[in-house]
Design a protein around this motif. Structure first.
Motif: not given
Length: 455
Positions: A373, A381, A403, A406, A411, A413
């Motif tokens: 990312l 992102w 996102v 995390t 992460a 997404i």
């Protein structure tokens, strides 16, 4: 033997190492049947017009990483009770001290109860008297008493006949003027008296023959029951004059001494059940869903990790903390004669509980390495997707994503520009620009190249 340390010598050695690496890579490329060599050529040779080797992965390939939530809690007794007398009086004795081990039913303290003991004895005597009278009524009159009553009826019957004869004789004498009217009246009234006495004796005789009336029995039984109830009340007061241990445990506090006037509103002793001890933790409802009574868990106290198990889970949510209370049983590690725990495990100490939680993922969200990312605009992102270009080569395109959460290295997404199965660059985005030709290398091939270089 000494080695050269000049800068030129180090450069010469570095050049030789690089040449060897290129030679190995070229030989690996020449073998078409070796997949690992083919991958090595894509990574090592990246000069001229060749596409840049990049490591790729498919969206949806990575699973959610495990999550561990740490909770802080407090060690506490599984049960505790503040004990007081149920009646007022002077404290006669307190048989325990703080820290003493007690057993259920053991007498711990006592009031002065001499007055109650005397009242109980007097009430018991009254009960004995009432029960004796009830037994007599239930047995009925004796045969001798009935026989005496029958004899009395016979005697009075004879007396009545004699009085009647006398009255008749006096009447005849009075008619012949041989007797006075007064003498006749006396004989007549004497006969009436004898008849009345006979009637009374007859009724008594019939009553004795019939036995005791049911109403008398009911009344006497009620009196006996009332006295027995009074006795039970006094016996309860006597029991309330002492304090007994409600469970096995340890005396935590002693508040009163002998000679003190105590009552229901004054606590005398505090008893704790310390076998087992419990640790109370406030756990989020999401983590509670994966727990059940009897499930083994690890509790940390200082540097020590203790294997424990969940005792119970409170069914409602604490409105102030928005958590549910989870009670964990702490087993005794090293039993002691006084009932205490070793290793400083005492009520009030802080403990930690680590729980592995399952991460929730949606159908339109994916886990990727954080290295894939790069920060974009408007709080989004971006990542580089590998697609097929016009010339049939693989090129990269920028995709904006959001996102959601995390982890240490991953992460989660989501976004409308990505879908399951899309190939994205896993790392090294700083070397790429949109539309750049790349040579995708999956992670398995990369691991084969690394092992080849080590050999």
């Amino acid at each position: 033997m000494s080695f050269p340390r000049s800068k030129s010598m180090w450069l010469l050695m570095a050049g030789l190492v690089s040449g060897v690496a290129i030679f190995v890579a070229a030989n690996a490329w020449s073998g078409d049947s070796q997949a690992s060599g083919d991958a090595a050529s894509k990574i090592v040779i990246a000069t001229g017009s060749r596409p840049l080797p990049v490591t790729v992965l498919s969206l949806g390939e990575l699973s959610a990483p495990p999550r561990v939530d740490d909770y802080r809690g407090t060690i506490e007794a599984s049960k505790e009770a503040e004990l007081a007398f149920r009646r007022s009086g002077r404290v006669f004795s307190v048989a325990v001290e703080e820290g003493d081990v007690v057993r259920r039913g053991q007498t711990l303290a006592q009031l002065e109860v001499d007055d109650l003991a005397a009242i109980i004895e007097a009430t018991q005597a009254r009960i004995d008297e009432a029960e004796a009278m009830l037994a007599e009524l239930e047995a009925g009159p004796r045969a001798e008493t009935i026989a005496a009553a029958a004899a009395e009826v016979s005697r009075l019957s004879a007396a009545v006949k004699l009085a009647q004869i006398t009255t008749q004789r006096e009447l005849e004498l009075q008619r012949s003027n041989s007797s006075s009217i007064q003498t006749y009246d006396n004989a007549r009234f004497q006969a009436l008296q004898q008849e009345a006495a006979l009637e009374a004796a007859t009724q008594q005789y019939n009553e004795l023959k019939a036995g005791t009336r049911s109403e008398q029995l009911v009344a006497q039984r009620a009196r006996v029951a009332m006295l027995q109830a009074e006795l039970k009340g006094y016996q309860v007061d006597l029991r309330d004059g002492r304090i007994v241990a409600p469970f096995d445990g340890v005396v935590g506090r002693r508040y009163l001494d002998e000679g003190t006037i105590a009552g229901p509103d004054r606590v005398v002793l505090r008893v704790l059940q310390t076998d087992p001890l419990e640790a109370r933790f406030g756990v989020s409802p999401e983590d509670v869903r994966g727990l059940a009574p009897g499930q083994p868990v690890t509790v940390t106290l200082g540097e020590a990790a203790i294997q424990a198990e969940i005792g119970r889970i409170e069914p409602e949510l604490d409105r102030s903390t928005r958590t549910q209370a989870v009670l964990v049983k702490i087993p005794r590690q090293q039993p002691r004669p006084d009932g205490s725990y070793a290793d400083g495990i005492v009520p009030g100490r802080t403990a930690s509980l680590s729980l592995g939680a399952v991460r929730n993922g949606g159908a339109d969200s994916y886990w990727v390495p954080i290295t894939s990312l790069a920060r974009s605009t408007r709080g989004l992102w971006s990542l580089m997707a590998v697609v097929e270009g016009p010339a049939g080569q693989s090129i990269v395109q920028r995709r904006d994503v959001q996102v959601l959460e995390t982890d240490t290295r991953l992460a989660r997404i989501s976004g409308g520009m990505i879908a399951a199965g899309d190939r994205v660059v896993a790392a090294g985005l700083h070397r790429l620009t949109p539309g750049m030709a790349v040579a995708p290398v999956d992670r398995e091939a990369l691991r084969q190249v690394e092992s080849l270089s080590l050999n």
